[in-house]
Design a protein around this motif. Sequence first.
Motif, mmCIF file in Angstrom:
data_model
loop_
_atom_site.group_PDB
_atom_site.id
_atom_site.type_symbol
_atom_site.label_atom_id
_atom_site.label_comp_id
_atom_site.label_asym_id
_atom_site.label_seq_id
_atom_site.Cartn_x
_atom_site.Cartn_y
_atom_site.Cartn_z
ATOM 1 N N LEU A 1 0.845 -1.195 0.000
ATOM 2 C CA LEU A 1 0.000 0.000 0.000
ATOM 3 C C LEU A 1 0.884 1.250 0.000
ATOM 4 O O LEU A 1 1.679 1.467 0.940
ATOM 5 C CB LEU A 1 -0.917 -0.009 1.222
ATOM 6 C CG LEU A 1 -1.982 -1.101 1.238
ATOM 7 C CD1 LEU A 1 -2.676 -1.163 2.581
ATOM 8 C CD2 LEU A 1 -3.000 -0.875 0.129
ATOM 9 N N LEU B 1 -6.742 -3.195 6.585
ATOM 10 C CA LEU B 1 -5.925 -4.299 6.063
ATOM 11 C C LEU B 1 -6.755 -5.560 5.838
ATOM 12 O O LEU B 1 -6.648 -6.222 4.812
ATOM 13 C CB LEU B 1 -4.764 -4.590 7.012
ATOM 14 C CG LEU B 1 -3.660 -3.535 7.094
ATOM 15 C CD1 LEU B 1 -2.654 -3.894 8.171
ATOM 16 C CD2 LEU B 1 -2.966 -3.385 5.746
ATOM 17 N N PHE C 1 1.112 3.938 3.201
ATOM 18 C CA PHE C 1 0.582 3.272 4.375
ATOM 19 C C PHE C 1 1.149 3.855 5.668
ATOM 20 O O PHE C 1 0.431 4.006 6.665
ATOM 21 C CB PHE C 1 0.901 1.774 4.302
ATOM 22 C CG PHE C 1 0.522 1.015 5.545
ATOM 23 C CD1 PHE C 1 -0.800 0.692 5.806
ATOM 24 C CD2 PHE C 1 1.497 0.634 6.485
ATOM 25 C CE1 PHE C 1 -1.152 -0.004 6.966
ATOM 26 C CE2 PHE C 1 1.145 -0.053 7.631
ATOM 27 C CZ PHE C 1 -0.176 -0.387 7.870
ATOM 28 N N TRP D 1 -8.111 5.950 2.143
ATOM 29 C CA TRP D 1 -7.317 4.716 2.246
ATOM 30 C C TRP D 1 -6.232 4.699 1.172
ATOM 31 O O TRP D 1 -6.468 5.135 0.031
ATOM 32 C CB TRP D 1 -8.214 3.509 2.060
ATOM 33 C CG TRP D 1 -9.037 3.145 3.277
ATOM 34 C CD1 TRP D 1 -9.209 3.898 4.394
ATOM 35 C CD2 TRP D 1 -9.803 1.943 3.448
ATOM 36 N NE1 TRP D 1 -10.042 3.270 5.289
ATOM 37 C CE2 TRP D 1 -10.413 2.049 4.724
ATOM 38 C CE3 TRP D 1 -10.041 0.813 2.683
ATOM 39 C CZ2 TRP D 1 -11.240 1.049 5.248
ATOM 40 C CZ3 TRP D 1 -10.859 -0.186 3.206
ATOM 41 C CH2 TRP D 1 -11.454 -0.071 4.478
ATOM 42 N N ASP E 1 1.633 -4.175 5.428
ATOM 43 C CA ASP E 1 0.756 -3.716 4.361
ATOM 44 C C ASP E 1 1.079 -4.382 3.029
ATOM 45 O O ASP E 1 0.503 -4.001 2.002
ATOM 46 C CB ASP E 1 0.871 -2.195 4.215
ATOM 47 C CG ASP E 1 2.268 -1.790 3.760
ATOM 48 O OD1 ASP E 1 3.251 -2.406 4.221
ATOM 49 O OD2 ASP E 1 2.369 -0.872 2.941
#
Length: 693
Positions: free
Chosen positions: A522, A541, A525, A605, A565
């Motif tokens: 990600l 997650l 993150f 996100w 992540d």
Amino acid sequence: MHVAGWLSGFLHHLPRTRGGALRRGSALRTVNWLMHMALPMLALWLLLAQPEVDLAWDDRAAHFVLVLSAAVVSVVLGALIARAARARDDARLWLVSLVFITTAGFFGLHALITPGVLMDTSDAEFMLPTRIGLMLAGVVALTSSITFSPARNAFLWSVRRPLLVLVGALMAACGVAILCGVLDRLPDQDRLEHAEQVTALVSGALFGAAALAYLPIYRRRRAVVVMSVLTAFVLLGEASVALALGMSWHASWWLWHVLMTLAFCFIAYSARIQFNREGTTRGLFDSLATQQTIAELRRDYSAALEAMVDVLERRERGEQVQPDAVAARLADQFELSDQQVAVLKRGAEALGAEREQVRKLGTLVAVGGESSVIQDEDVLLRRVMAAIGDAFPGDEFRLGLVRAGELSFSNGAACAHEGPADARRPNEDGALDLPLIVKGQVTGVIEARRRGGAFADADVALLRSFATQSSIALENARLYQNLDGLFRSYMSPAVATTLLADPDQAGLGGAITDVTVLIADLHGFTAFAETTSPDRVVTMLNTYYGATVPVILETGGTVTQFLGDAVMAIWGAPVHQPDHALRAARAGLALHVAAEEAAAGHPDWPRFRVGINTGPALVGNIGAAEMRHFTAIGDTTNLASRLQSVAQPGQVVLGPTTSATLGAAARVSSGGWVKVKGKRYPVRFCVLHELRP
């Protein structure tokens, strides 16, 4: 008479010999038979070599009775075999019958012209019918030993009447020649005698060749009648030799009369043995028939047997049928004796029982096959019970499983579990308990009950085998269920199934193999985690992984690890996949789609970025004995990690090997160059946009 007694005992013993005993003793009996067949020739040699023992016995009346009796036996045999030939339209049987009819006619003529009994004849006239008869019979005997194709059989059968007329004409001509005294008026009697001797020796050779030709027939059909005909041909051949060399009215001359009589009586005796065993004259000589006739007989008897089996099976199913009436109809159709009908009934019962046993064993094999299929435990047990019910349709079965220490049956009844049941004894209710054992513990029981009586020992053994196979299937189902939950947390169902079938494909200890590695993490993150509560981070997650991991598994990938992540997956191991690069690329694109759907409503996100690389890697279980981790290690993995670090959110970046492997199947664009630690030159990468169908 010693020869006749031994041969009678030999043939009387032969039908009672079975299987391996026949094969083990066949060579010894063959040698013994040959020794006895050689005794007449040894006796002839002794008589000719020692004239003082070749005693004279001139008894014309005894000769008349002996030869005429042999002729009567021979004509009866010929008539019986001819009747069998007409019933089957079989050329070989008819030719064998012609052998005995020919010898009977000429030997009867020989008896009638015995000097000093009914008329006075010379030696040349007296011996003429015998030599002609043996010559003709030898030719016919040798002809009967040939291989009969359907066309050849049809031809010989069509000319049987002209051949019989020809033999009768020769017999009549011989009689006329004797009555007219033609032979006595020939000028060179010595040459005539020499010709008669040569004719007799040729007859012996013909019968010897016929006997040799019948040996393969006997090897294929070890029947009493075939052996007796073969032996009769040998004796007739030896009689011909004795006829050529013996001195008139001496022991050497009487020898051929004895051999000739033995030949006919020997076949009559073997036919009597067969008649006593079968109870009918029909089929006495079937073993001599052509292969075509044998095949037709087998079809007829198979049809009769199948009809009887069908009747017995219908009676077992409760239908109103009369086996005796059917047996009587079959007896009329195939002309069976009471003994043969009884044998047919026993054979049908044995065949029906064998088929039923084979059917049950087939069901048992099917139950065993259930142990190799990953399936739900309840589904498995339903299939097992259905299979047992099909194997034993007239019996009752009930399944009980141990739950929380109690044995509960499918009808809701429960009882205390007291340990292993004994399948060898019925319980107090008369039922048979078949325990289901998993890991040495009784986990259930199949209760079997037969209406109106107990199970036979064979059925008990088969039911115990059913219980054993069911136990294995149940144990495997529960093991699969546990392992399935463990494996499927990391890899696709197809990979999990393959590894369960062949664990060696996991490459325990590590093995170098070509794989495609996908690493996704990600972007952003760390910043997100610093400004967000831990519970919301975990929720994010789990939501992402809950959406993306199924994408990896559906394409056949194996999830090797989660690193915060980031997720790492490989294709091409532990199960070989020739298209592993294409699978990984498809998963990379689908992963972004699944992640976008999962993040709907959460614009804050972070988004995934994906790097994919193809090449050799060390794949296997890495770690310690106490803890192992299945992963892929090597430069291929390192480059995949570096590629995902240069990817933008929502992008799939491919290494050069992956791009080359995909070729025209992928639409890519050049992404630039990336410096990789440990590599001297930068590596060029591409951005994957789509996969072409």
